[in-house]
Design a protein around this motif. Structure first.
Motif, PDB file in Angstrom:
ATOM      1  N   VAL A 176      50.142 -62.001  13.311  1.00 30.78           N
ATOM      2  CA  VAL A 176      49.976 -62.881  14.481  1.00 30.78           C
ATOM      3  C   VAL A 176      51.009 -62.516  15.544  1.00 30.78           C
ATOM      4  O   VAL A 176      50.682 -62.406  16.730  1.00 30.78           O
ATOM      5  CB  VAL A 176      50.082 -64.371  14.084  1.00 30.78           C
ATOM      6  CG1 VAL A 176      50.174 -65.268  15.321  1.00 30.78           C
ATOM      7  CG2 VAL A 176      48.884 -64.776  13.223  1.00 30.78           C
ATOM      8  N   ARG A 177      52.226 -62.269  15.121  1.00 31.62           N
ATOM      9  CA  ARG A 177      53.275 -61.913  16.078  1.00 31.62           C
ATOM     10  C   ARG A 177      52.980 -60.565  16.735  1.00 31.62           C
ATOM     11  O   ARG A 177      53.119 -60.414  17.947  1.00 31.62           O
ATOM     12  CB  ARG A 177      54.641 -61.927  15.392  1.00 31.62           C
ATOM     13  CG  ARG A 177      55.103 -63.350  15.098  1.00 31.62           C
ATOM     14  CD  ARG A 177      56.237 -63.450  14.090  1.00 31.62           C
ATOM     15  NE  ARG A 177      57.327 -62.520  14.274  1.00 31.62           N
ATOM     16  CZ  ARG A 177      58.548 -62.838  14.696  1.00 31.62           C
ATOM     17  NH1 ARG A 177      58.831 -64.084  15.021  1.00 31.62           N
ATOM     18  NH2 ARG A 177      59.488 -61.930  14.781  1.00 31.62           N
ATOM     19  N   ALA A 178      52.562 -59.588  15.958  1.00 35.32           N
ATOM     20  CA  ALA A 178      52.249 -58.264  16.518  1.00 35.32           C
ATOM     21  C   ALA A 178      51.089 -58.346  17.506  1.00 35.32           C
ATOM     22  O   ALA A 178      51.128 -57.734  18.587  1.00 35.32           O
ATOM     23  CB  ALA A 178      51.933 -57.283  15.395  1.00 35.32           C
ATOM     24  N   ARG A 179      50.058 -59.098  17.155  1.00 34.53           N
ATOM     25  CA  ARG A 179      48.918 -59.238  18.071  1.00 34.53           C
ATOM     26  C   ARG A 179      49.303 -60.021  19.322  1.00 34.53           C
ATOM     27  O   ARG A 179      48.756 -59.773  20.403  1.00 34.53           O
ATOM     28  CB  ARG A 179      47.748 -59.883  17.347  1.00 34.53           C
ATOM     29  CG  ARG A 179      47.148 -58.937  16.323  1.00 34.53           C
ATOM     30  CD  ARG A 179      45.757 -59.294  15.982  1.00 34.53           C
ATOM     31  NE  ARG A 179      45.255 -58.403  14.950  1.00 34.53           N
ATOM     32  CZ  ARG A 179      44.080 -58.528  14.402  1.00 34.53           C
ATOM     33  NH1 ARG A 179      43.272 -59.500  14.784  1.00 34.53           N
ATOM     34  NH2 ARG A 179      43.684 -57.692  13.465  1.00 34.53           N
TER      35      ARG A 179
ATOM     36  N   GLY B 297      53.260 -70.367  20.101  1.00 36.63           N
ATOM     37  CA  GLY B 297      52.170 -70.482  19.143  1.00 36.63           C
ATOM     38  C   GLY B 297      52.625 -70.779  17.737  1.00 36.63           C
ATOM     39  O   GLY B 297      53.799 -71.019  17.470  1.00 36.63           O
ATOM     40  N   ILE B 298      51.646 -70.736  16.833  1.00 37.13           N
ATOM     41  CA  ILE B 298      51.881 -70.973  15.412  1.00 37.13           C
ATOM     42  C   ILE B 298      51.632 -69.656  14.685  1.00 37.13           C
ATOM     43  O   ILE B 298      50.479 -69.301  14.414  1.00 37.13           O
ATOM     44  CB  ILE B 298      50.935 -72.062  14.868  1.00 37.13           C
ATOM     45  CG1 ILE B 298      50.956 -73.262  15.764  1.00 37.13           C
ATOM     46  CG2 ILE B 298      51.224 -72.337  13.399  1.00 37.13           C
ATOM     47  CD1 ILE B 298      51.359 -74.564  15.234  1.00 37.13           C
TER      48      ILE B 298
ATOM     49  N   PHE C 263      44.006 -66.212  16.799  1.00 38.58           N
ATOM     50  CA  PHE C 263      44.065 -65.017  15.966  1.00 38.58           C
ATOM     51  C   PHE C 263      43.633 -65.299  14.533  1.00 38.58           C
ATOM     52  O   PHE C 263      43.216 -64.399  13.817  1.00 38.58           O
ATOM     53  CB  PHE C 263      45.483 -64.432  15.959  1.00 38.58           C
ATOM     54  CG  PHE C 263      45.917 -63.885  17.287  1.00 38.58           C
ATOM     55  CD1 PHE C 263      45.332 -62.740  17.818  1.00 38.58           C
ATOM     56  CD2 PHE C 263      46.920 -64.507  18.012  1.00 38.58           C
ATOM     57  CE1 PHE C 263      45.736 -62.227  19.043  1.00 38.58           C
ATOM     58  CE2 PHE C 263      47.330 -64.000  19.234  1.00 38.58           C
ATOM     59  CZ  PHE C 263      46.738 -62.867  19.745  1.00 38.58           C
ATOM     60  N   GLY C 264      43.742 -66.572  14.110  1.00 40.19           N
ATOM     61  CA  GLY C 264      43.402 -66.939  12.746  1.00 40.19           C
ATOM     62  C   GLY C 264      44.576 -66.706  11.807  1.00 40.19           C
ATOM     63  O   GLY C 264      45.616 -66.193  12.200  1.00 40.19           O
ATOM     64  N   PRO C 265      44.394 -67.074  10.544  1.00 43.24           N
ATOM     65  CA  PRO C 265      45.489 -66.976   9.569  1.00 43.24           C
ATOM     66  C   PRO C 265      45.676 -65.539   9.059  1.00 43.24           C
ATOM     67  O   PRO C 265      45.397 -65.225   7.903  1.00 43.24           O
ATOM     68  CB  PRO C 265      45.049 -67.929   8.462  1.00 43.24           C
ATOM     69  CG  PRO C 265      43.554 -67.898   8.517  1.00 43.24           C
ATOM     70  CD  PRO C 265      43.207 -67.715   9.981  1.00 43.24           C
ATOM     71  N   LEU C 266      46.175 -64.685   9.917  1.00 43.26           N
ATOM     72  CA  LEU C 266      46.351 -63.270   9.596  1.00 43.26           C
ATOM     73  C   LEU C 266      47.676 -62.983   8.917  1.00 43.26           C
ATOM     74  O   LEU C 266      47.922 -61.838   8.536  1.00 43.26           O
ATOM     75  CB  LEU C 266      46.299 -62.433  10.884  1.00 43.26           C
ATOM     76  CG  LEU C 266      45.076 -62.595  11.765  1.00 43.26           C
ATOM     77  CD1 LEU C 266      45.252 -61.801  13.049  1.00 43.26           C
ATOM     78  CD2 LEU C 266      43.846 -62.128  11.009  1.00 43.26           C
TER      79      LEU C 266
ATOM     80  N   GLY D  44      59.833 -64.526  19.238  1.00 41.37           N
ATOM     81  CA  GLY D  44      61.266 -64.398  19.084  1.00 41.37           C
ATOM     82  C   GLY D  44      61.919 -63.221  19.783  1.00 41.37           C
ATOM     83  O   GLY D  44      62.920 -62.695  19.302  1.00 41.37           O
ATOM     84  N   GLY D  45      61.360 -62.773  20.891  1.00 41.80           N
ATOM     85  CA  GLY D  45      61.955 -61.673  21.639  1.00 41.80           C
ATOM     86  C   GLY D  45      61.309 -60.322  21.399  1.00 41.80           C
ATOM     87  O   GLY D  45      61.788 -59.297  21.887  1.00 41.80           O
TER      88      GLY D  45
END
Length: 158
Positions: free
Chosen positions: A139-142, A98-99, A131-134, A26-27
């Motif tokens: 997930v966004r930060a990674r 991604g998801i 990344f898996g269900p973090l 999202g930016g």
């Protein structure tokens, strides 16, 4: 020195400009880069294309690709990166789709993120990271960190 400052310094030295095509982040890539004072000489523009319609309208992603493989795919990440390059004055673009979660499916699990890296005059690189269900925030930060890694790769291999 922050990762964003490091990228900006590398690109400034090369005389290159950056654009990003972001979906699940999202930016956040552009926000991190533009948090650094003086980034305007390197940051060209960002495309936040969260919906499929935005991917088609703003980046030229093919509806057939979205129908055949879905938004979370290397094919769509490639088309997003290519579109960002075509519809900007950037030398390098990175794309993210991604998801982030919560949720997902058996075929597209939470934490799956696809990336594209387009550099003028070179083949587009794509990569999928599980990344898996973090959790959504992680997930966004990674994903932002991975995008930074790709941008560093492009500069280091100029």
């Amino acid at each position: 020195m922050s990762a964003a400052s490091d990228i900006l310094d590398r690109y400034r030295a090369l005389g290159w400009r950056i654009a990003a095509a972001e979906s699940c982040t999202g930016g956040m890539v552009m926000a991190a880069l533009t948090d650094v004072p003086g980034s305007s000489d390197v940051v060209e523009r960002g495309f936040v294309t969260y919906s499929n319609a935005a991917k088609v309208e703003m980046l030229g992603v093919k509806e057939q690709s979205l129908y055949a493989v879905g938004a979370v795919s290397e094919e769509v990440a490639r088309e997003m990166a290519e579109g960002a390059l075509e519809f900007s004055n950037a030398d390098v673009t990175v794309s993210i789709t991604g998801i982030a979660g919560p949720g997902g499916s058996e075929h597209k699990p939470e934490g799956r993120v696809c990336f594209g890296l387009a550099v003028k005059g070179r083949p587009v690189l794509t990569e999928t990271v599980e990344f898996g269900p973090l959790g959504r925030a992680n997930v966004r930060a990674r994903s932002v960190q991975k995008a930074f890694d790709l941008l560093k790769y492009a500069a280091d291999n100029s």
